[in-house]
Design a protein around this motif. Sequence first.
Motif, PDB file in Angstrom:
ATOM      1  N   ARG A  52       0.861  -1.189   0.000  1.00  0.00           N
ATOM      2  CA  ARG A  52       0.000   0.000   0.000  1.00  0.00           C
ATOM      3  C   ARG A  52       0.892   1.231   0.000  1.00  0.00           C
ATOM      4  N   GLY A  53       0.241   2.410  -0.108  1.00  0.00           N
ATOM      5  CA  GLY A  53       1.004   3.639  -0.319  1.00  0.00           C
ATOM      6  C   GLY A  53       1.054   3.880  -1.818  1.00  0.00           C
ATOM      7  N   ALA A  54       0.774   5.134  -2.214  1.00  0.00           N
ATOM      8  CA  ALA A  54       0.535   5.423  -3.631  1.00  0.00           C
ATOM      9  C   ALA A  54       1.651   4.937  -4.569  1.00  0.00           C
ATOM     10  N   PRO A  55       2.921   5.334  -4.350  1.00  0.00           N
ATOM     11  CA  PRO A  55       3.936   4.880  -5.307  1.00  0.00           C
ATOM     12  C   PRO A  55       4.105   3.363  -5.313  1.00  0.00           C
ATOM     13  N   ARG A  89      -7.734  -0.445  -6.481  1.00  0.00           N
ATOM     14  CA  ARG A  89      -8.010   0.658  -5.552  1.00  0.00           C
ATOM     15  C   ARG A  89      -8.173   1.939  -6.386  1.00  0.00           C
ATOM     16  N   CYS A 158      -0.302   8.523   8.891  1.00  0.00           N
ATOM     17  CA  CYS A 158      -0.286   7.320   8.049  1.00  0.00           C
ATOM     18  C   CYS A 158       1.157   6.867   7.817  1.00  0.00           C
ATOM     19  N   ASN A 159       1.404   6.171   6.727  1.00  0.00           N
ATOM     20  CA  ASN A 159       2.781   5.792   6.382  1.00  0.00           C
ATOM     21  C   ASN A 159       3.061   6.223   4.961  1.00  0.00           C
ATOM     22  N   ALA A 160       3.885   7.261   4.844  1.00  0.00           N
ATOM     23  CA  ALA A 160       4.402   7.668   3.537  1.00  0.00           C
ATOM     24  C   ALA A 160       5.898   7.410   3.578  1.00  0.00           C
ATOM     25  N   ALA A 164       5.927   2.503   1.625  1.00  0.00           N
ATOM     26  CA  ALA A 164       4.892   2.990   0.712  1.00  0.00           C
ATOM     27  C   ALA A 164       5.450   3.364  -0.656  1.00  0.00           C
ATOM     28  N   THR A 170       8.314   9.308   1.036  1.00  0.00           N
ATOM     29  CA  THR A 170       8.143  10.709   0.631  1.00  0.00           C
ATOM     30  C   THR A 170       8.187  11.596   1.884  1.00  0.00           C
ATOM     31  N   GLN A 197      -1.656   2.445  10.195  1.00  0.00           N
ATOM     32  CA  GLN A 197      -0.416   2.498   9.403  1.00  0.00           C
ATOM     33  C   GLN A 197       0.670   3.304  10.114  1.00  0.00           C
ATOM     34  N   ALA A 237       0.781  11.966  -0.078  1.00  0.00           N
ATOM     35  CA  ALA A 237      -0.504  12.175  -0.758  1.00  0.00           C
ATOM     36  C   ALA A 237      -0.752  11.003  -1.689  1.00  0.00           C
ATOM     37  N   ASP A 238      -2.026  10.740  -1.916  1.00  0.00           N
ATOM     38  CA  ASP A 238      -2.411   9.696  -2.877  1.00  0.00           C
ATOM     39  C   ASP A 238      -2.730  10.281  -4.242  1.00  0.00           C
ATOM     40  N   ASN A 248      -5.201  12.379   0.906  1.00  0.00           N
ATOM     41  CA  ASN A 248      -4.304  11.486   1.661  1.00  0.00           C
ATOM     42  C   ASN A 248      -5.145  10.744   2.699  1.00  0.00           C
ATOM     43  N   LYS A 249      -4.507   9.871   3.446  1.00  0.00           N
ATOM     44  CA  LYS A 249      -5.201   9.029   4.427  1.00  0.00           C
ATOM     45  C   LYS A 249      -6.171   9.821   5.284  1.00  0.00           C
ATOM     46  N   PHE A 315      -9.781   8.040   2.599  1.00  0.00           N
ATOM     47  CA  PHE A 315      -8.959   9.228   2.345  1.00  0.00           C
ATOM     48  C   PHE A 315      -9.795  10.479   2.548  1.00  0.00           C
TER      49      PHE A 315
HETATM   50  O1  MRU Z   1      -4.526   3.149   2.524  1.00  0.00           O
HETATM   51  P1  MRU Z   1      -3.043   3.347   2.356  1.00  0.00           P
HETATM   52  O2  MRU Z   1      -2.241   2.759   3.481  1.00  0.00           O
HETATM   53  O3  MRU Z   1      -2.561   2.905   0.995  1.00  0.00           O
HETATM   54  O4  MRU Z   1      -2.856   4.928   2.431  1.00  0.00           O
HETATM   55  C1  MRU Z   1      -1.573   5.442   2.203  1.00  0.00           C
HETATM   56  C2  MRU Z   1      -1.476   6.899   2.364  1.00  0.00           C
HETATM   57  O5  MRU Z   1      -2.431   7.595   2.578  1.00  0.00           O
HETATM   58  C3  MRU Z   1      -0.111   7.506   2.127  1.00  0.00           C
HETATM   59  O6  MRU Z   1       0.069   8.629   2.922  1.00  0.00           O
HETATM   60  C4  MRU Z   1       0.013   7.916   0.647  1.00  0.00           C
HETATM   61  O7  MRU Z   1      -0.297   6.849  -0.188  1.00  0.00           O
HETATM   62  C5  MRU Z   1       1.374   8.415   0.335  1.00  0.00           C
HETATM   63  S1  MRU Z   1       2.572   7.126   0.252  1.00  0.00           S
HETATM   64  C6  MRU Z   1       4.064   7.819  -0.136  1.00  0.00           C
END
Ligand code: MRU
Length: 346
Positions: A52-55, A89, A158-160, A164, A170, A197, A237-238, A248-249, A315
């Motif tokens: 999980r995490g956008a990237p 997602r 959350c976890n960036a 992620a 990030t 997270q 951010a997502d 974001n989360k 989010f």
């Molecule tokens: O639901 P998740 O755990 O995928 O949410 C992740 C977040 O909101 C992160 O802050 C976001 O994806 C940035 S990750 C560099």
Amino acid sequence: MHEPVKHMEWVGDAVSGHLRLLDQTQLPSQTEWLDCRDVQSVWQAIRRLSVRGAPAIGIAAAYGCVLGAQQRDARAGFLAAADHLATSRPTAVNLFRAIERLRKSAAPIRDENLRDHLLSEALAIHEEDRAACRAIGEHGLKLLRELTGDRLHLLTHCNAGALATGGIGTATAPMYRAAELGLPITILADETRPLLQGSRLTAWELSQAGIDVSIITDSTAATAMAQKRITAVITGADRIAANGDAANKIGTYGVAVLARHHGIPFVIAAPTSTIDLDCPSGADIPIEHRAAEEITEGFGRRTAPGDARVFSPAFDVTPAELITAIVTERGVIRPVNQAGIAAQFG
Ligand code: MRU
């Protein structure tokens, strides 16, 4: 100081290799690896937040497309995988970016070269994200030192982090960079309801790296700010809209409101692959809603009456006006508005 955790890799060649993932749903109590050998296992890993995490979602989906192409008809398998993975997602735009990039680049490639091409493109997406994280670390640390006068007491939500992304995260990238340089830095990690997270992942990876981190419940952030324990907030951010609104989360928006009330800078760190110029504003960002059980019986214990109804957006959207700056691999966007975002894209 230890290296940030590595959690995702392609093992083997394009024809018969597979994707190996650290199962983030099991952290921090267990470090279990998942071997994804078909598209559906990647889809499920994304959907249930094993990755999980956008990237990281974008990178995993790119590798998932390689698995699709391992079928007898490589192109049909790839295209079906691309369509399917895009349904895993909805919010993180990096997922769609990665898939679209593979689709476009694969179009002129001859069938016999398709698998190798897709793997090298997926590896390139992974590598580019690693480099983007590094650059965000440099730009982000410089900005945070300016904003805080070198008093680096940061709150994140959350976890960036490394978990992620393909690199050092990030929002966490300036933290890792500060630690590398031996600068004093303390982190408060919001626990991040409902899936934790912040405590399960951010506190775990930062403490593994020897960075001073303490967990707070989400509702402690206001008190920590009032007591001047926080000099800046930094989150990931997502998806960032063309006007600078950032999804974001869930809970990030509340933290930004609190930061504004207390006069604390609120910074978003994200690669440009998270910016979606096709989304005019935050209102256009699709927001995922998660299953009620994540709230009513998270982690296996029922904490709500059986018939309780639940509203569970995963989010929220922080309006651009509450964001002091956005840090990307290209530099700092400040002030955060349509013109600032457009300027980063030349
Ligand atoms: O639901 P998740 O755990 O995928 O949410 C992740 C977040 O909101 C992160 O802050 C976001 O994806 C940035 S990750 C560099």
